[in-house]
Design an enzyme around this catalytic site. Structure first.
Site, PDB file in Angstrom:
ATOM      1  N   ASN A   1      58.741 -57.851   2.172  1.00  0.00           N
ATOM      2  CA  ASN A   1      58.274 -57.489   0.841  1.00  0.00           C
ATOM      3  C   ASN A   1      56.781 -57.180   0.922  1.00  0.00           C
ATOM      4  OD1 ASN A   1      58.133 -57.170  -1.949  1.00  0.00           O
ATOM      5  ND2 ASN A   1      57.962 -59.369  -2.326  1.00  0.00           N
TER       6      ASN A   1
ATOM      7  N   ASP B   1      59.619 -46.330  -5.671  1.00  0.00           N
ATOM      8  CA  ASP B   1      60.654 -46.244  -6.692  1.00  0.00           C
ATOM      9  C   ASP B   1      60.000 -46.229  -8.068  1.00  0.00           C
ATOM     10  OD1 ASP B   1      62.825 -46.667  -8.465  1.00  0.00           O
ATOM     11  OD2 ASP B   1      63.942 -47.705  -6.902  1.00  0.00           O
TER      12      ASP B   1
ATOM     13  N   LYS C   1      63.724 -46.847 -16.244  1.00  0.00           N
ATOM     14  CA  LYS C   1      64.119 -47.521 -17.479  1.00  0.00           C
ATOM     15  C   LYS C   1      63.009 -48.459 -17.950  1.00  0.00           C
ATOM     16  CE  LYS C   1      69.068 -47.306 -16.413  1.00  0.00           C
ATOM     17  NZ  LYS C   1      70.311 -48.081 -16.173  1.00  0.00           N
TER      18      LYS C   1
ATOM     19  N   SER D   1      62.187 -35.537   3.852  1.00  0.00           N
ATOM     20  CA  SER D   1      63.392 -35.064   3.176  1.00  0.00           C
ATOM     21  C   SER D   1      63.369 -35.457   1.707  1.00  0.00           C
ATOM     22  CB  SER D   1      64.634 -35.646   3.866  1.00  0.00           C
ATOM     23  OG  SER D   1      64.576 -37.056   3.922  1.00  0.00           O
ATOM     24  N   PHE D   2      62.793 -36.625   1.383  1.00  0.00           N
ATOM     25  CA  PHE D   2      62.710 -37.061  -0.003  1.00  0.00           C
ATOM     26  C   PHE D   2      61.801 -36.130  -0.811  1.00  0.00           C
ATOM     27  CE2 PHE D   2      60.924 -39.298  -3.574  1.00  0.00           C
ATOM     28  CZ  PHE D   2      62.007 -39.968  -4.112  1.00  0.00           C
ATOM     29  N   GLU D   3      60.650 -35.799  -0.255  1.00  0.00           N
ATOM     30  CA  GLU D   3      59.741 -34.904  -0.972  1.00  0.00           C
ATOM     31  C   GLU D   3      60.355 -33.522  -1.122  1.00  0.00           C
ATOM     32  OE1 GLU D   3      55.130 -33.235  -0.819  1.00  0.00           O
ATOM     33  OE2 GLU D   3      55.794 -34.767   0.614  1.00  0.00           O
TER      34      GLU D   3
END
Length: 301
Positions: free
Chosen positions: A137, A160, A164, A281-283
């Site tokens: 963490n 992340d 919500k 890949s996320f970007e």
């Protein structure tokens, strides 16, 4: 795949930056499956003894025992500037940077074991010696594991966004985390951040601008019509594509939490894209969805 949130645990009476008992705190991640298969399993078994840091635990398999301190020079076998990437994912950014800068040390911090295994696979493919990984963490790493002032650069790329409203407290970049980042960085140390969600970008900028420990390296830059925030407001793209890549046959998600502005972003402070950040890949998925990227760079004062 197990996606249950990590539970709140109790630990001995030691207090974190928020004044809570150590370990009694909301975490910024959910637990995912830890099963390794194929090349990831092979890479983990082959390289973990050399490149994965063993951490004593006292709460869960991502906790860091409050008495543990990492000897960075001994761990890397040398004294060199240390870059820490929080939430290193599949290791695309950290291994590309390590390959480009063999004179620096890099520590990948991630809670997702398959991501760390993929990082070690990349380490093996590139023949790197200047990368270490740790399953932990991140706030506990900065608060406990690393000595004060031992981190030359801290990277938080695409954390992340927790769209919500009831989950906003799970966002990583908050006042308490900024205090831990300030502890880890020496005077002049850099904190680089990036997100593809404008609401989180504004929160990041607000948190760090309010911190007496940091100054914006690009204060006032890219304001007005040049601001990516102004451009997002004008386009309304986030209200169309949502906060995550749209899957075929599914509606966009999180469009209700897009940031909204009726005027220009006069504050600015956005950094140019950090050229040391590999296009992951996320970007790429964020670009494909039409979302904009927000970069920030702060200096420890």
């Amino acid at each position: 795949m197990n996606t249950e949130p990590d539970k709140t645990h109790r630990a001995p009476a030691k207090y974190n930056a928020e004044g809570q008992p150590y370990g009694v705190q909301t975490v910024s991640f959910v637990r995912r499956g830890s099963r390794l298969q194929g090349r990831r399993e092979q890479a983990w078994e082959q390289y973990k003894d050399s490149f994965a840091i063993e951490v004593p635990r006292n709460i869960s398999d991502t906790s860091v025992h409050q008495d543990f301190r990492l000897d960075v020079d001994s761990t890397f076998g040398r004294n060199a500037p240390l870059t820490v990437e929080v939430g290193s994912g599949l290791g695309e950014a950290v291994t590309a940077a390590a390959h480009a800068h063999p004179e620096r040390n890099f520590l990948a911090v991630e809670v997702y074991l398959p991501g760390l295994a993929q990082t070690l696979y990349r380490v093996g493919q590139l023949g790197l010696q200047n990368v270490r990984v740790v399953q932990a963490n991140a706030p506990e790493v900065l608060e406990t594991m690393l000595h004060p002032g031992s981190v030359s650069e801290l990277w938080v790329f695409f954390p992340d966004p927790w769209h919500k409203k009831r989950h906003l407290k799970r966002r990583l970049v908050q006042r308490s985390f900024a205090e831990l980042a300030a502890r880890a960085l020496p005077t002049g140390g850099l904190w680089r951040l990036a997100t593809d969600w404008s609401d989180y970008a504004v929160q990041m900028r607000t948190v760090l601008n309010c911190s007496p420990e940091f100054e914006n390296v690009h204060d006032g830059e890219r304001a007005g019509s040049d601001s990516p925030l102004t451009q997002v407001w004008a386009s309304g793209v986030e209200r169309v594509v949502g906060g995550a890549p749209v899957r075929e046959g599914k509606l966009p998600v999180s469009t209700g939490n897009a940031s909204v502005g009726e005027d220009e972003d006069r504050e600015g402070g956005w950094a140019p894209r950090f050229d040391g950040r590999e296009l992951t890949s996320f970007e790429n998925k964020a670009h494909e969805a039409g979302r904009m990227i927000f970069d920030l760079t702060y200096r420890r004062v």
